[in-house]
Design a protein around this motif. Sequence first.
Motif, mmCIF file in Angstrom:
data_model
loop_
_atom_site.group_PDB
_atom_site.id
_atom_site.type_symbol
_atom_site.label_atom_id
_atom_site.label_comp_id
_atom_site.label_asym_id
_atom_site.label_seq_id
_atom_site.Cartn_x
_atom_site.Cartn_y
_atom_site.Cartn_z
ATOM 1 N N ASP A 79 0.819 -1.211 0.000
ATOM 2 C CA ASP A 79 0.000 0.000 0.000
ATOM 3 C C ASP A 79 0.852 1.259 0.000
ATOM 4 O OD1 ASP A 79 -2.354 1.665 0.340
ATOM 5 O OD2 ASP A 79 -1.784 1.856 2.441
ATOM 6 N N TRP A 80 1.860 1.312 0.856
ATOM 7 C CA TRP A 80 2.604 2.551 1.073
ATOM 8 C C TRP A 80 3.701 2.759 0.028
ATOM 9 C CZ3 TRP A 80 1.293 6.755 3.229
ATOM 10 C CH2 TRP A 80 2.232 7.697 3.637
ATOM 11 N N LEU A 81 4.311 1.666 -0.447
ATOM 12 C CA LEU A 81 5.423 1.793 -1.393
ATOM 13 C C LEU A 81 5.051 1.377 -2.811
ATOM 14 C CD1 LEU A 81 8.449 0.435 0.706
ATOM 15 C CD2 LEU A 81 7.580 2.771 0.537
ATOM 16 N N SER A 82 3.840 0.871 -3.003
ATOM 17 C CA SER A 82 3.378 0.417 -4.325
ATOM 18 C C SER A 82 4.315 -0.626 -4.918
ATOM 19 C CB SER A 82 3.229 1.613 -5.289
ATOM 20 O OG SER A 82 2.322 2.557 -4.770
ATOM 21 N N ILE A 83 4.772 -1.550 -4.082
ATOM 22 C CA ILE A 83 5.605 -2.663 -4.540
ATOM 23 C C ILE A 83 4.737 -3.918 -4.547
ATOM 24 C CG2 ILE A 83 7.608 -4.121 -4.049
ATOM 25 C CD1 ILE A 83 8.895 -1.760 -2.643
#
Length: 262
Positions: free
Chosen positions: A248-252
Amino acid sequence: MNAPIGVIDSGVGGLTVVRELRKYLPNEPIIYIGDDARCPYGPRSAEEVLQFTMEMVESLSKMGIKMLVIACNTATAVALDEIRMQFSFPVIGVIRPGARAAVKASQTGEIAVLGTMGTVNSKAYDGAIQQLRPDATVHSLACPGFVPIVESGEYRSPQAREVVDQTLQPLHMYSFDTVILGCTHYPLLQEHIEQHFSSQKQIISSAVETVVDVERILNEQQIQSSSMIQPIFYTTGSIKKFQSIVEDWLSIKQPDVRAIKF
């Protein structure tokens, strides 16, 4: 020098620093350790925080890191000097960069600091801010409910907004123009914090300024990397929960998250 940069935090909060590292220094490999199983560090004794921080740093040292970022304000306040004495690689904390950014941003010199109980009690931000601007006034507020709601993954929920609103009420008796998010978990609540203050305050995260320091040291010591390697994440807690927050936070997609124990 393609050795990785090590990043440590009491949990997922340091991902806010990793996000800025990936944005501004995309060729730098990163190894991250989040001590979710023992989070939060804020209410713990200085002795515990130092012990836990040392355990993470020793593990990263064995993995061959070239630099360390202590992406936890509580650990920075307690352990930064000790770690610098014990290890040969450069070590960067997040408190001084955050203080520097706030002093630059503030017009009035009145600055609010949101932090854990440990960070607030250490008065590390007070000292760092007043060293840069002796006439500054610092209003510090411990926010013990913030880290648990971020670690639970509920930072976008209505409950998170309620916790933020209730926690920040005591600050309304003061005048200030700048707010430091003095814990790297707190940027995950930044939208709620901005809404609470009706966008009338400058909200400062130490993450960007910390990356400025990282880049400067990489250049000075000529230890930049040129490889595009995905980060490796270690957690002492739930791999599944950590993966979902990284995604969610790093879009990995499908981040490489591994278990680690101390």
